[in-house]
Design a protein around this motif. Structure first.
Motif, PDB file in Angstrom:
ATOM      1  N   GLY A  56     -16.170  -5.384  -8.889  1.00 44.44           N
ATOM      2  CA  GLY A  56     -16.831  -6.666  -8.668  1.00 44.44           C
ATOM      3  C   GLY A  56     -16.403  -7.164  -7.364  1.00 44.44           C
ATOM      4  N   ALA A 108     -13.653  -7.954  -5.713  1.00 42.08           N
ATOM      5  CA  ALA A 108     -12.585  -7.353  -5.072  1.00 42.08           C
ATOM      6  C   ALA A 108     -12.742  -5.863  -4.706  1.00 42.08           C
ATOM      7  N   SER A 155     -13.169   7.899 -12.732  1.00 43.01           N
ATOM      8  CA  SER A 155     -13.551   7.144 -13.972  1.00 43.01           C
ATOM      9  C   SER A 155     -14.382   8.003 -14.845  1.00 43.01           C
ATOM     10  N   GLY A 161     -19.078   6.217 -11.162  1.00 39.89           N
ATOM     11  CA  GLY A 161     -18.178   6.756 -10.181  1.00 39.89           C
ATOM     12  C   GLY A 161     -18.970   8.165  -9.650  1.00 39.89           C
ATOM     13  N   ARG A 210     -20.592   5.706 -16.417  1.00 44.64           N
ATOM     14  CA  ARG A 210     -19.974   5.236 -15.139  1.00 44.64           C
ATOM     15  C   ARG A 210     -20.838   5.384 -13.991  1.00 44.64           C
ATOM     16  N   TYR A 222     -10.467  -1.570 -13.068  1.00 42.48           N
ATOM     17  CA  TYR A 222     -10.605  -2.015 -14.349  1.00 42.48           C
ATOM     18  C   TYR A 222      -9.326  -3.033 -14.541  1.00 42.48           C
ATOM     19  N   ASN A 223      -9.649  -4.304 -15.045  1.00 43.46           N
ATOM     20  CA  ASN A 223      -8.502  -5.222 -15.070  1.00 43.46           C
ATOM     21  C   ASN A 223      -7.339  -5.123 -13.984  1.00 43.46           C
ATOM     22  N   TYR A 274     -14.819   0.846  -5.693  1.00 42.50           N
ATOM     23  CA  TYR A 274     -15.732  -0.047  -5.941  1.00 42.50           C
ATOM     24  C   TYR A 274     -15.425  -0.905  -7.167  1.00 42.50           C
TER      25      TYR A 274
END
Ligand SMILES: Cc1cc2nc3c(=O)[nH]c(=O)nc-3n(C[C@H](O)[C@H](O)[C@H](O)COP(=O)(O)O)c2cc1C
Length: 197
Positions: A122, A124, A13, A20, A18, A91-92, A120
């Motif tokens: 949310g 999921a 990322s 990351g 961020r 991301y999305n 990593y």
């Protein structure tokens, strides 16, 4: 050591603010503790990765592929590595564009080498991102590792630069053991005969 497997950890990322690098630093620490690898970390935020690709394909152009000077650190690290850990957020329901661009600027650097994932995000935990990465990296003849680490709700799952789950180092060791096995096996294969791809 001459025969030590060379592991490159890629922090995928590049977003302002961020998370990351926190994950990347912890993974690098686990890899150094594991002892089976010489470890390097490349942070894509420090690499020039234009979205506009050259006309030629990186596969057929080989060493003549016209990459920007600011990408040299990434290209040489990918070439150096026998194995990779990709650290990715979600991301999305996929992985960041920075990672896709970094992958697309290269080809042979991934061939017949193993890739493991630490994700990593949310709810999921970045699993959608990893599924997409597995699909894409297979196209480049990379070998993806079954056991990954996923951190759902990273904002509560991490504290002071460490996962809250005290078993995380155990899971990391399993991932690194599998990666080390594939790394040694595939390097021996690459050295024994050119990969037919
Ligand atoms: C554009 C964008 C889209 C996101 N989409 C998802 C998503 O689909 N699933 C998820 O679990 N988290 C999603 N998130 C949350 C990120 O996983 C979270 O912000 C994470 O910290 C991003 O990693 P980074 O801080 O290293 O950039 C999204 C974040 C951004 C910025």
């Amino acid at each position: 050591m001459e025969n030590e497997q060379k592991l490159l950890i890629i922090v995928g990322s590049v977003r302002e603010g961020r998370f990351g690098p926190v994950v990347g630093s912890w993974v690098a620490e686990q890899a150094r503790l594991h002892g089976g690898f010489e470890v390097d970390v490349v942070d894509l935020a420090g690499i020039d990765i234009p979205l506009a690709l050259p006309a030629a394909s990186p596969k057929s152009a080989g060493d003549d592929y016209p990459r920007p000077a600011g990408m040299a650190r990434l290209t040489s690290a990918l070439e150096w590595a026998d194995a990779f850990v990709v650290v990715t957020p979600e991301y999305n329901h996929s992985y960041p564009a920075s990672l896709k661009a970094a992958i697309d600027w290269h080809f042979t650097q991934w061939t017949a080498k193993p890739v493991a994932f630490v994700s990593y995000g949310g709810a999921a935990g970045g699993r959608h991102a990893v599924l997409h990465l597995e699909n894409v990296l297979t196209e480049l003849h990379a070998v993806t590792i079954r056991d990954g680490l996923a951190f759902p709700n990273y904002f509560t799952a991490w504290q002071d630069g460490e996962p809250v789950d005290g078993d995380a180092p155990v899971y990391a060791k399993t991932l690194l053991d599998q990666l080390a096995w594939w790394s040694a096996t595939l390097r021996a294969g690459r050295e024994a005969a050119p990969y037919p791809g």
